[in-house]
Each structure stands twice: as structure tokens, then as C-alpha cells.
Enzyme design. Structure first.
Site, PDB file in Angstrom:
ATOM      1  N   ASN A   7       0.874  -1.181   0.000  1.00 17.89           N
ATOM      2  CA  ASN A   7       0.000   0.000   0.000  1.00 17.89           C
ATOM      3  C   ASN A   7       0.910   1.230   0.000  1.00 17.89           C
ATOM      4  O   ASN A   7       1.460   1.605   1.023  1.00 17.89           O
ATOM      5  CB  ASN A   7      -0.881  -0.045   1.257  1.00 17.89           C
ATOM      6  CG  ASN A   7      -1.829   1.136   1.329  1.00 17.89           C
ATOM      7  OD1 ASN A   7      -1.790   2.035   0.487  1.00 17.89           O
ATOM      8  ND2 ASN A   7      -2.681   1.135   2.341  1.00 17.89           N
ATOM      9  N   ARG A  90      -2.600  -2.154  -3.450  1.00 13.22           N
ATOM     10  CA  ARG A  90      -3.797  -1.356  -3.203  1.00 13.22           C
ATOM     11  C   ARG A  90      -3.741  -0.111  -4.095  1.00 13.22           C
ATOM     12  O   ARG A  90      -2.767   0.647  -4.052  1.00 13.22           O
ATOM     13  CB  ARG A  90      -3.854  -0.930  -1.744  1.00 13.22           C
ATOM     14  CG  ARG A  90      -5.050  -0.052  -1.490  1.00 13.22           C
ATOM     15  CD  ARG A  90      -4.932   0.679  -0.187  1.00 13.22           C
ATOM     16  NE  ARG A  90      -6.125   1.489  -0.007  1.00 13.22           N
ATOM     17  CZ  ARG A  90      -6.134   2.616   0.649  1.00 13.22           C
ATOM     18  NH1 ARG A  90      -5.020   3.094   1.183  1.00 13.22           N
ATOM     19  NH2 ARG A  90      -7.235   3.304   0.774  1.00 13.22           N
ATOM     20  N   HIS A 207     -18.007   2.014   7.933  1.00 13.81           N
ATOM     21  CA  HIS A 207     -16.539   2.010   8.083  1.00 13.81           C
ATOM     22  C   HIS A 207     -16.176   3.351   8.718  1.00 13.81           C
ATOM     23  O   HIS A 207     -16.161   4.386   8.046  1.00 13.81           O
ATOM     24  CB  HIS A 207     -15.879   1.842   6.711  1.00 13.81           C
ATOM     25  CG  HIS A 207     -14.378   1.904   6.752  1.00 13.81           C
ATOM     26  ND1 HIS A 207     -13.571   0.800   6.554  1.00 13.81           N
ATOM     27  CD2 HIS A 207     -13.533   2.934   6.984  1.00 13.81           C
ATOM     28  CE1 HIS A 207     -12.305   1.155   6.665  1.00 13.81           C
ATOM     29  NE2 HIS A 207     -12.255   2.452   6.914  1.00 13.81           N
ATOM     30  N   LEU A 208     -15.942   3.331  10.031  1.00 15.47           N
ATOM     31  CA  LEU A 208     -15.717   4.578  10.760  1.00 15.47           C
ATOM     32  C   LEU A 208     -14.288   4.618  11.284  1.00 15.47           C
ATOM     33  O   LEU A 208     -13.946   3.938  12.259  1.00 15.47           O
ATOM     34  CB  LEU A 208     -16.713   4.699  11.923  1.00 15.47           C
ATOM     35  CG  LEU A 208     -18.201   4.484  11.574  1.00 15.47           C
ATOM     36  CD1 LEU A 208     -19.075   4.592  12.819  1.00 15.47           C
ATOM     37  CD2 LEU A 208     -18.662   5.469  10.500  1.00 15.47           C
ATOM     38  N   GLY A 209     -13.452   5.381  10.612  1.00 19.08           N
ATOM     39  CA  GLY A 209     -12.067   5.538  11.041  1.00 19.08           C
ATOM     40  C   GLY A 209     -11.709   6.995  10.901  1.00 19.08           C
ATOM     41  O   GLY A 209     -12.588   7.856  10.935  1.00 19.08           O
ATOM     42  N   ASN A 210     -10.430   7.259  10.711  1.00 18.57           N
ATOM     43  CA  ASN A 210     -10.030   8.643  10.472  1.00 18.57           C
ATOM     44  C   ASN A 210     -10.744   9.168   9.239  1.00 18.57           C
ATOM     45  O   ASN A 210     -11.247  10.284   9.215  1.00 18.57           O
ATOM     46  CB  ASN A 210      -8.527   8.679  10.301  1.00 18.57           C
ATOM     47  CG  ASN A 210      -7.974   9.905  10.945  1.00 18.57           C
ATOM     48  OD1 ASN A 210      -8.726  10.754  11.437  1.00 18.57           O
ATOM     49  ND2 ASN A 210      -6.672  10.028  10.921  1.00 18.57           N
ATOM     50  N   ASP A 282      -8.560  12.651  16.875  1.00 20.92           N
ATOM     51  CA  ASP A 282      -8.602  11.299  17.437  1.00 20.92           C
ATOM     52  C   ASP A 282      -9.781  11.181  18.403  1.00 20.92           C
ATOM     53  O   ASP A 282      -9.901  11.974  19.344  1.00 20.92           O
ATOM     54  CB  ASP A 282      -7.282  11.003  18.159  1.00 20.92           C
ATOM     55  CG  ASP A 282      -7.179   9.538  18.523  1.00 20.92           C
ATOM     56  OD1 ASP A 282      -8.039   9.042  19.287  1.00 20.92           O
ATOM     57  OD2 ASP A 282      -6.249   8.873  18.047  1.00 20.92           O
ATOM     58  N   PHE A 283     -10.621  10.181  18.155  1.00 21.35           N
ATOM     59  CA  PHE A 283     -11.855  10.064  18.934  1.00 21.35           C
ATOM     60  C   PHE A 283     -11.597   9.717  20.407  1.00 21.35           C
ATOM     61  O   PHE A 283     -12.458   9.964  21.241  1.00 21.35           O
ATOM     62  CB  PHE A 283     -12.802   9.048  18.280  1.00 21.35           C
ATOM     63  CG  PHE A 283     -13.631   9.676  17.195  1.00 21.35           C
ATOM     64  CD1 PHE A 283     -13.028  10.190  16.052  1.00 21.35           C
ATOM     65  CD2 PHE A 283     -15.009   9.802  17.322  1.00 21.35           C
ATOM     66  CE1 PHE A 283     -13.781  10.800  15.054  1.00 21.35           C
ATOM     67  CE2 PHE A 283     -15.775  10.405  16.335  1.00 21.35           C
ATOM     68  CZ  PHE A 283     -15.167  10.905  15.203  1.00 21.35           C
TER      69      PHE A 283
HETATM   70  P1  AMP Z   1      -8.504   4.188  11.561  1.00 18.89           P
HETATM   71  O1  AMP Z   1      -8.399   5.315  10.585  1.00 18.89           O
HETATM   72  O2  AMP Z   1      -9.415   3.092  11.084  1.00 18.89           O
HETATM   73  O3  AMP Z   1      -7.174   3.685  12.051  1.00 18.89           O
HETATM   74  O4  AMP Z   1      -9.243   4.801  12.875  1.00 18.89           O
HETATM   75  C1  AMP Z   1      -8.668   5.801  13.668  1.00 18.89           C
HETATM   76  C2  AMP Z   1      -9.683   6.212  14.742  1.00 18.89           C
HETATM   77  O5  AMP Z   1     -10.020   5.058  15.532  1.00 18.89           O
HETATM   78  C3  AMP Z   1      -9.170   7.272  15.712  1.00 18.89           C
HETATM   79  O6  AMP Z   1     -10.102   8.339  15.826  1.00 18.89           O
HETATM   80  C4  AMP Z   1      -9.078   6.543  17.044  1.00 18.89           C
HETATM   81  O7  AMP Z   1      -9.449   7.361  18.112  1.00 18.89           O
HETATM   82  C5  AMP Z   1     -10.087   5.421  16.916  1.00 18.89           C
HETATM   83  N1  AMP Z   1      -9.643   4.335  17.796  1.00 18.89           N
HETATM   84  C6  AMP Z   1      -8.646   3.460  17.565  1.00 18.89           C
HETATM   85  N2  AMP Z   1      -8.478   2.654  18.652  1.00 18.89           N
HETATM   86  C7  AMP Z   1      -9.375   3.035  19.581  1.00 18.89           C
HETATM   87  C8  AMP Z   1      -9.714   2.602  20.916  1.00 18.89           C
HETATM   88  N3  AMP Z   1      -9.068   1.586  21.495  1.00 18.89           N
HETATM   89  N4  AMP Z   1     -10.715   3.244  21.560  1.00 18.89           N
HETATM   90  C9  AMP Z   1     -11.385   4.253  20.972  1.00 18.89           C
HETATM   91  N5  AMP Z   1     -11.123   4.719  19.716  1.00 18.89           N
HETATM   92  C10 AMP Z   1     -10.142   4.130  19.037  1.00 18.89           C
END
Ligand code: AMP
Length: 396
Positions: A7, A90, A207-210, A282-283
Site C-alpha cells: 500500500n 492497493r 466504516h468509521l475511522g479517520n 482522534d476520537f
Molecule cells: P482508523 O483510521 O481506522 O485507524 O481509525 C482511527 C480512529 O479510531 C481514531 O479516531 C481513534 O481514536 C479510533 N480508535 C482506535 N483505537 C481506539 C480505541 N481503542 N478506543 C477508541 N477509539 C479508538
């Protein structure tokens, strides 16, 4: 067979070597700061992590350092490169040219390059990764796996914008959608879990990430998704605004006396929950700040959940119902509070949250009560494994 999953970003390269028979990760790692200075982090399974600051003027050097690490006497995991049976790349954007993964040849490379305009930051980097690997492993088959491909099944009514039709025909302006590998992987697993692998099914994948996107999957095909022409559209994200009235772009450019490019940069990098809260993208930080009484952090979380619930509702309506919903990626897999907040909007579906089940992180679990009409699951995504499976399917 061992599949090398690559990637490539503009200054980074993430990789995994996966045994496709056992689906075990034999080694994984990351090259950072390519073209600046260079850092390699290599984690071989069952051995100590290896980290090195090494000059990486370009991606070819980075790939060659990774291949050396994989075959090294101490921290290596294979004897030589003949133990790599295939490479899966990717690729972010396949435009309308690629509705599925393909074996890479010169024509494919040319077609990917023709999509560069649609993803100017990502596709050129992906192509550099392909050429670096081809130079070092000329006889190894390679496969391109596209983030956009899964969404090519969307109907016109979902992917067209309300713009003059010639902009679609002449300039390919339409909704493409992203995170396709993840949505496909998780929806397949969800269909297995609810016993609907074949026949009629209606599911929604969050799909909930950054970067975040939600997809409606009907009968195993993507029929709508929240990201659009670019990954800026849809949900509010870490630093991305998600959907806004496009007139805001012109208005802000005038008020702040900045260019359109600068406004788009603000929408991509300084907005989202970070922009709203002023705390972080960052959540985990947001949750801590919200619990500590920070009102803007609380509002950011509420906005995130509200918009996610809105997409779930609109996709439920578009499919005329939903059998099951899955949460995945960093926030979807790990953030108990955000899941609870989104689920708080779903009682109209005959859904009730199982609080004990929801109280877990990073594992596959059903979080709806047994009586709920709509089943809701947490399903960890694994894009690298999905790429390795696709690669094996084409060249195995
Ligand atoms: P990603 O882009 O899929 O890596 O997701 C990143 C997001 O996932 C960030 O906002 C993190 O705060 C959240 N995250 C990752 N690990 C945790 C955890 N153990 N508890 C709460 N949120 C998390």
C-alpha cells in the site's frame, strides 16, 4: 503461497507478507518519510521488531529495503524472493475502468495512470509502488485491487450528481465511493453471520475511522455510499468536513481572501471533528475532552453520530429496509460511546442495543439484543487480507 501486499502512499509504504493458505501474517511493516530521509519499521511474526533509519530517496529504494528485511538472516521470514508467489497492490482510484481487481500488465498500468486526475495524491504513488516492485521482481505476478471497484455496481440514480450531464460524460464527474475493499470484506462476513450469503439481502456497513464512509449493500452489491467524487464527501471525519453546501467554498474564499485550493485544503485537513472541537481528530481524545466537560468536543461527537445515523436512515429507505448493520475500522471497532450514540437513533428499526456486548473493543460480536429485528454487529476489517485473497483468486 506467500502474497506480498503493498500500500504505497506519496511518502510511505505499508506492507504485509501473508501466507495465503493459513492467512497468517508472516511479517508486516512500514516505510516512512520516503524522499525526505527514511525510516523502516519491520515486524516479523515471532521475532523482535526491527527499526532502522535508512536513506530512502525513492520508493524503489524503499521496496528494495523491505525485500532485504524480509530475506535477512536475522529478522527475515523467507529465504529468498522466490518464496513470494504474488504481489497485491492497493490502488485508490480505478475510475469507471475497473469494476474488479485485475492482473497488472502494461495496459493496466496505462489505464490506472489515466485515472491519476481523479486521485492526484494517491494514484501516482500507487503506480510508483507497482513499478518499483516490477523492477525488483520482474517475474512475479501482480494484482491491482481498487478502493473504488466495489462501488461500480451503484445505479446511475445513486452515482450521478445533479449537474449538467456532459460533465459526467466529458469529465467523469460522479460519485465513485471509497473504502471498497473494506466494505466488501465486512459485508461478506456480515452476510455469513446472518446466514444470507446467497439470495436477497440488505445490509449497511459503517466504516468509521479517520476517514469514514457508510455503504448500502443490496444482494451483495454496493448500491450507494456516502463518499463521492473524492473521499471528502459524506460523513464528518477526523479532519474532513464531509458534505457541505458547495456555496460555502466560494463564500469562504471571498471572506478569508484565499484561493479555492486553500479552502479545499481547509475542508480536507483542518475541519471535521478536529475543526469543530479544536481538540483533536482522534476520537479517544475527543471522548476524554467531552467527559471532562468540553462542550465543543461533545458537539463534535454528537454531530458525527447524527450524520452517521442520517446515512443509515437514508440507505434503509433507499433499500426499503435493512437486515443487518456492521460497524468496522478504528472507531467502529473500538469506540463504545460512538457506537452507542449512533445506535441511539435506531430504535425505529426494532433494534435494541445489548450494552454488555457493546462494551468490547476490536472483536467480532453481535451488539443487538437477540430480540432485535435488525441485527447489528462489530466486525473487524482487514483490508490487507482482502487484498491477499483477491490476489490469490486471480493468480493462485
Ligand atoms: P482508523 O483510521 O481506522 O485507524 O481509525 C482511527 C480512529 O479510531 C481514531 O479516531 C481513534 O481514536 C479510533 N480508535 C482506535 N483505537 C481506539 C480505541 N481503542 N478506543 C477508541 N477509539 C479508538
Amino acid at each position: 503461497m506467500n502474497v506480498f501486499v503493498v500500500n504505497c502512499g506519496s511518502s510511505s509504504l505499508k506492507y504485509q507478507l501473508i501466507n495465503s493458505d493459513t492467512e497468517e501474517v508472516i511479517a508486516k511493516g512500514l516505510c516512512e518519510r520516503i524522499g525526505i530521509d527514511g525510516k523502516l519499521t519491520h515486524s516479523p511474526a515471532g521475532k523482535d521488531k526491527y527499526e532502522a533509519s535508512v536513506s530512502m530517496p525513492d520508493h524503489k529504494t524503499a521496496v528494495s529495503l523491505v525485500l532485504e528485511a524480509l530475506t535477512d538472516n536475522e529478522h527475515g521470514v523467507i529465504k529468498d524472493l522466490s518464496e513470494i508467489g504474488a504481489v497485491g497492490h492497493r490502488i485508490v482510484h480505478g475510475g469507471e475502468k475497473f469494476a474488479k481487481s485485475v492482473v497488472i500488465d502494461d495496459n493496466v498500468i496505462e489505464a490506472i495512470a489515466e485515472c491519476n486526475d481523479l486521485a492526484p495524491l494517491h494514484n501516482p504513488a500507487n503506480l510508483i509502488g507497482i513499478s518499483a516492485c516490477r523492477a525488483l521482481m520482474p517475474d512475479t505476478p501482480m494484482v491491482a485491487v481498487f478502493d473504488t471497484a466495489f462501488h461500480q455496481t451503484m445505479p446511475k440514480k445513486a452515482y450521478l450528481y445533479g449537474l449538467p450531464y456532459e460533465y459526467y460524460e466529458d469529465h467523469k464527474v460522479r460519485k465513485y465511493g471509497f473504502h471498497g475493499t473494506s466494505h466488501s470484506f465486512v459485508s461478506k462476513r456480515l452476510l455469513e453471520l446472518i446466514g444470507k450469503e446467497s439470495g436477497e439481502s440488505k445490509v449497511i456497513i459503517c466504516h468509521l475511522g479517520n476517514g469514514s464512509s457508510i455503504t448500502a449493500v443490496k444482494d451483495d452489491r454496493s448500491v450507494d455510499t456516502s463518499m463521492g467524487f473524492t473521499p471528502l464527501d459524506g460523513l464528518i471525519m477526523g479532519t474532513r468536513s464531509g458534505s457541505i453546501d458547495p456555496a460555502v467554498v466560494q463564500y469562504l474564499a471571498g471572506k478569508l481572501n484565499i484561493s479555492l485550493d486553500e479552502v479545499i485544503n481547509i475542508l480536507n485537513k483542518k475541519s471535521g471533528v478536529e475543526g469543530i472541537s479544536g481538540v483533536s481528530s482522534d476520537f479517544r481524545d475527543l471522548e476524554a475532552a467531552s467527559e471532562g466537560g468540553n462542550e465543543r468536543a461533545k458537539t463534535a461527537l454528537e454531530m458525527f453520530a447524527y450524520r452517521a445515523a442520517g446515512y443509515i436512515g437514508s440507505f434503509t429507505a433507499a433499500m426499503n429496509g435493512v437486515d443487518a448493520i456492521a460497524f468496522t475500522a478504528g472507531i467502529g471497532e473500538n469506540n463504545i460511546t460512538v457506537r452507542r450514540m449512533i445506535c441511539g437513533y435506531l430504535s425505529y428499526l426494532g433494534f435494541e442495543l445489548n450494552e454488555d456486548a457493546n462494551n468490547v473493543r476490536g472483536q467480532e460480536i453481535m451488539i443487538s439484543t437477540p430480540d432485535s429485528k435488525v441485527k447489528v454487529y462489530v466486525i473487524p476489517t482487514n483490508e490487507e487480507l482482502a487484498i491477499a485473497r483477491e490476489t490469490l483468486e486471480l493468480v493462485g
